[in-house]
Write an enzyme that holds these catalytic residues in place. Sequence first.
Site, PDB file in Angstrom:
ATOM      1  N   TYR A 147       0.969  -1.523  -0.009  1.00  0.00           N
ATOM      2  CA  TYR A 147       0.023   0.014  -0.123  1.00  0.00           C
ATOM      3  C   TYR A 147       0.974   0.595  -0.332  1.00  0.00           C
ATOM      4  O   TYR A 147       1.489   1.154   0.501  1.00  0.00           O
ATOM      5  CB  TYR A 147      -0.884   0.086   1.406  1.00  0.00           C
ATOM      6  CG  TYR A 147      -1.492   1.074   1.177  1.00  0.00           C
ATOM      7  CD1 TYR A 147      -2.956   1.168  -0.004  1.00  0.00           C
ATOM      8  CD2 TYR A 147      -1.759   1.939   2.662  1.00  0.00           C
ATOM      9  CE1 TYR A 147      -3.426   2.666   0.245  1.00  0.00           C
ATOM     10  CE2 TYR A 147      -2.661   3.504   2.409  1.00  0.00           C
ATOM     11  CZ  TYR A 147      -3.503   3.476   1.799  1.00  0.00           C
ATOM     12  OH  TYR A 147      -4.009   4.527   1.840  1.00  0.00           O
ATOM     13  N   ASP A 263       9.111   2.597  -0.823  1.00  0.00           N
ATOM     14  CA  ASP A 263       8.053   3.061   1.070  1.00  0.00           C
ATOM     15  C   ASP A 263       8.251   3.422   1.993  1.00  0.00           C
ATOM     16  O   ASP A 263       7.950   2.092   2.204  1.00  0.00           O
ATOM     17  CB  ASP A 263       6.534   2.733  -0.116  1.00  0.00           C
ATOM     18  CG  ASP A 263       6.215   4.049   0.893  1.00  0.00           C
ATOM     19  OD1 ASP A 263       6.109   4.276   1.454  1.00  0.00           O
ATOM     20  OD2 ASP A 263       5.144   3.246   0.191  1.00  0.00           O
ATOM     21  N   LYS A 291       4.319   8.963   8.848  1.00  0.00           N
ATOM     22  CA  LYS A 291       4.699   7.942   9.764  1.00  0.00           C
ATOM     23  C   LYS A 291       5.566   9.083  11.191  1.00  0.00           C
ATOM     24  O   LYS A 291       5.220  10.083  11.727  1.00  0.00           O
ATOM     25  CB  LYS A 291       4.186   6.935   9.923  1.00  0.00           C
ATOM     26  CG  LYS A 291       2.681   6.364   9.208  1.00  0.00           C
ATOM     27  CD  LYS A 291       2.171   4.849   9.262  1.00  0.00           C
ATOM     28  CE  LYS A 291       0.697   4.972   8.161  1.00  0.00           C
ATOM     29  NZ  LYS A 291       1.172   4.455   7.383  1.00  0.00           N
TER      30      LYS A 291
HETATM   31  C1  LIG Z   1       0.280   4.843   5.751  1.00  0.00           C
HETATM   32  C2  LIG Z   1       0.987   4.264   4.228  1.00  0.00           C
HETATM   33  C3  LIG Z   1       0.861   5.674   3.420  1.00  0.00           C
HETATM   34  C4  LIG Z   1       0.127   6.616   3.554  1.00  0.00           C
HETATM   35  O1  LIG Z   1       0.260   7.568   4.118  1.00  0.00           O
HETATM   36  P1  LIG Z   1      -1.221   8.585   4.795  1.00  0.00           P
HETATM   37  O2  LIG Z   1      -0.177   9.693   5.765  1.00  0.00           O
HETATM   38  O3  LIG Z   1      -1.586   7.406   4.970  1.00  0.00           O
HETATM   39  O4  LIG Z   1      -1.255   8.865   3.668  1.00  0.00           O
HETATM   40  C5  LIG Z   1       1.650   4.891   2.836  1.00  0.00           C
HETATM   41  N1  LIG Z   1       3.010   4.142   2.263  1.00  0.00           N
HETATM   42  C6  LIG Z   1       3.305   3.129   3.633  1.00  0.00           C
HETATM   43  C7  LIG Z   1       3.636   2.237   3.174  1.00  0.00           C
HETATM   44  C8  LIG Z   1       2.348   3.522   4.752  1.00  0.00           C
HETATM   45  O5  LIG Z   1       1.895   2.496   4.979  1.00  0.00           O
END
Ligand SMILES: *Cc1c(COP(=O)(O)O)cnc(C)c1O
Length: 457
Positions: A147, A263, A291
């Site tokens: 994701y 990511d 995060k």
């Molecule tokens: C949470 C997450 C996102 C998206 O971040 P948001 O701040 O919710 O838009 C993208 N990549 C990964 C791996 C994530 O865990």
Amino acid sequence: MPMKNTRKSEDLFARAGRVIPGGVNSPVRAFASVGLTPRFIARGEGCRIWDEDGNEYIDYVCSWGPLILGHRHPSVEAAVRDALGRGSTFGASTRGEVELAEKIVQALPGVDMVRLVNSGTEATMSALRLARAFTGRSKIVKFAGCYHGHHDSLLIKAGSGALTFGAPSSPGVPIEVARNTLTAGYNDLASLEEVLSAEAGSDAGLGSGPKAGLGSGPKAGSDVAAVIVEPVAGNMGLVLPEPGFLQGVRRVCDMYGALLIFDEVITGFRLGYGGAQAYYDVVPDLTCLGKTIGGGLPVGAYGGRQDIMSMISPSGPVYQAGTLSGNPLAVAAGLATLEEVAQEGFYEDLEKKTGVLAEGWRQAAENAGAPICLNQMGSLMTSFFVPEGTLRVTDFETAGSADTQRYAEFFKYMLEQGVYLPPSQFEALFVSAAHDEKSVQRTIEAAQHAFWRLGQD
Ligand SMILES: *Cc1c(COP(=O)(O)O)cnc(C)c1O
């Protein structure tokens, strides 16, 4: 254990449902996949949260990662208060942004320059635009079950909420956009090579010849701008990369002149100070963050090689902007968090504690004869309720084989005992520095009881 009073949460959820779609501002919060009323959280402190009805829980969601120090860490709170006293936003440059960028660049091997945004979604969205501009190519490859946020290009086989709700992609994503996103299997290097070579091949077949893009390698006929991957996948439940997988992805990217995007929105400053790229010693061209670097306030970031990052406006032609980007409060929370995690032994302590939890949990399942696969790394963990005989969870298919109904029951038994787990089988559990030994032991005891109850059903 009596089910706790949830009247106030129920009332709020009913009110919310009238004015907010599904009653929530992010789908997984609705508790739909565990079939319960979501708890409305009134406050948090350390590793604990309290709902509107006054029920207390040990929190293993921790806002899905940002709270690596737990709720209301004193130095984070002080930093935000201090920043607030000077003004919440200016839409102009501040010292804190420079300091946070310097820390990120210093920590991550693949980041020479970094741009702050407001969410992880924004970070991956912007990184894709940049990769396309830099290579002059239009396609993207992602891995099933990873994701990367909810924008069009990456909402394809996207795990997490999408997986929970059985919708691998979403209506509203134009077919023209989806067509530019190709999917390979996580931990399946051969499938990545297949996708990339098919791309290069079909291009050559059309007789268009090598692109004039900057990534003109030996197989420059490819139209793939970038391969994006969660180096440790955290959104189909926790799935670790097999030995050599990330190195292989790096090699294949180089072979086809595609940029490699890590990511690290979850893994950045969580697996260790240098993220997954330092841990596995694989250096990506671009890195996305979020995060943890916001310490609980809304932040994202994307960074990478200087020659690529220099293409971003105003130093280059690739446009990307944000009214609240580099927000002083968020930057202050992020800086304070990074200072704490940089302390000697921080990650070792966190990992040790999570190891104790994982071992106790595994033992509890075994005692109850429950067939689970438990994946753990650093302070991340998922216990998959797999079918009997499944030995390991290594990709989207094996994760998807987990019994969500059993997870839902387990979740309920844990909640009743005051342990707040992710309300989905396909989300990782987060341990923070604020989780003390006693809470971990209490959690193991609760798991023991929950596994036993499952056996009685
Ligand atoms: C949470 C997450 C996102 C998206 O971040 P948001 O701040 O919710 O838009 C993208 N990549 C990964 C791996 C994530 O865990």
